[in-house]
Scaffold this motif. Structure first.
Motif, PDB file in Angstrom:
ATOM      1  N   ASN A   1     -42.768  41.580  21.494  1.00  0.00           N
ATOM      2  CA  ASN A   1     -43.589  40.594  21.970  1.00  0.00           C
ATOM      3  C   ASN A   1     -43.654  39.330  21.162  1.00  0.00           C
ATOM      4  O   ASN A   1     -43.823  39.687  20.003  1.00  0.00           O
TER       5      ASN A   1
ATOM      6  N   ALA B   1     -46.806  38.168  19.976  1.00  0.00           N
ATOM      7  CA  ALA B   1     -47.078  38.082  18.673  1.00  0.00           C
ATOM      8  C   ALA B   1     -46.624  38.885  17.290  1.00  0.00           C
ATOM      9  O   ALA B   1     -47.166  38.633  16.708  1.00  0.00           O
TER      10      ALA B   1
ATOM     11  N   GLY C   1     -46.083  39.045  13.508  1.00  0.00           N
ATOM     12  CA  GLY C   1     -46.812  38.470  13.176  1.00  0.00           C
ATOM     13  C   GLY C   1     -45.674  36.988  14.132  1.00  0.00           C
ATOM     14  O   GLY C   1     -45.895  36.084  14.734  1.00  0.00           O
TER      15      GLY C   1
ATOM     16  N   GLN D   1     -43.240  39.534  27.823  1.00  0.00           N
ATOM     17  CA  GLN D   1     -43.893  38.173  28.485  1.00  0.00           C
ATOM     18  C   GLN D   1     -43.980  38.682  30.243  1.00  0.00           C
ATOM     19  O   GLN D   1     -44.717  37.568  30.998  1.00  0.00           O
TER      20      GLN D   1
END
Length: 130
Positions: free
Chosen positions: A25, A27, A47, A63
């Motif tokens: 993802n 993030a 991260g 997303q």
């Protein structure tokens, strides 16, 4: 025509020049599925949801629709071509937690079918060489 080995659906170790390609993802929260394995075993960075980290390459799949994944797959294929000394073992990105089907994701890898250092899963190849 694809005439190489397929990436395994159970990758548990990598050789020095091998890269584990997984769905992530944006993030970079690698909490489940192949992303968790990438984080726990192969050097994915929490991260960081895109690109090369350790022996991993993250392709965001969470997303939106397939159209939002395509630019990341295209960037990956360009990267792999520029790094021919590495072998990229592509997992069935997007076909786990993200909820896509092989038939939806596989066409994004059509330009990878003849790239010798990109090893695709059997399910993707089956969709591409019908």
């Amino acid at each position: 025509m694809y005439n190489r080995a397929y990436s395994s659906d159970r990758i548990s170790e990598l050789k020095e020049n091998e890269i584990f390609v997984f769905g992530s993802n944006l993030a970079g929260a690698h909490g489940g599925g192949a992303a968790r394995l990438a984080y726990n075993r192969f050097g994915a960075v929490w991260g960081e949801g895109v690109g090369l980290h350790g022996q991993t390459y993250a392709i965001p799949t969470m997303q939106g629709g397939v159209d939002t994944i395509k630019p990341y797959v295209d960037a990956f294929i360009r990267f792999a071509k520029e790094h021919s000394r590495l072998t990229f073992l592509v997992t069935r990105i997007g076909c786990g937690i993200a909820g896509f089907r092989d038939e939806e994701i596989a066409p994004l890898f059509m330009d990878a079918i003849d790239v010798k250092n990109i090893i695709l899963p059997k399910e993707f190849v089956a969709c591409l060489v019908q």
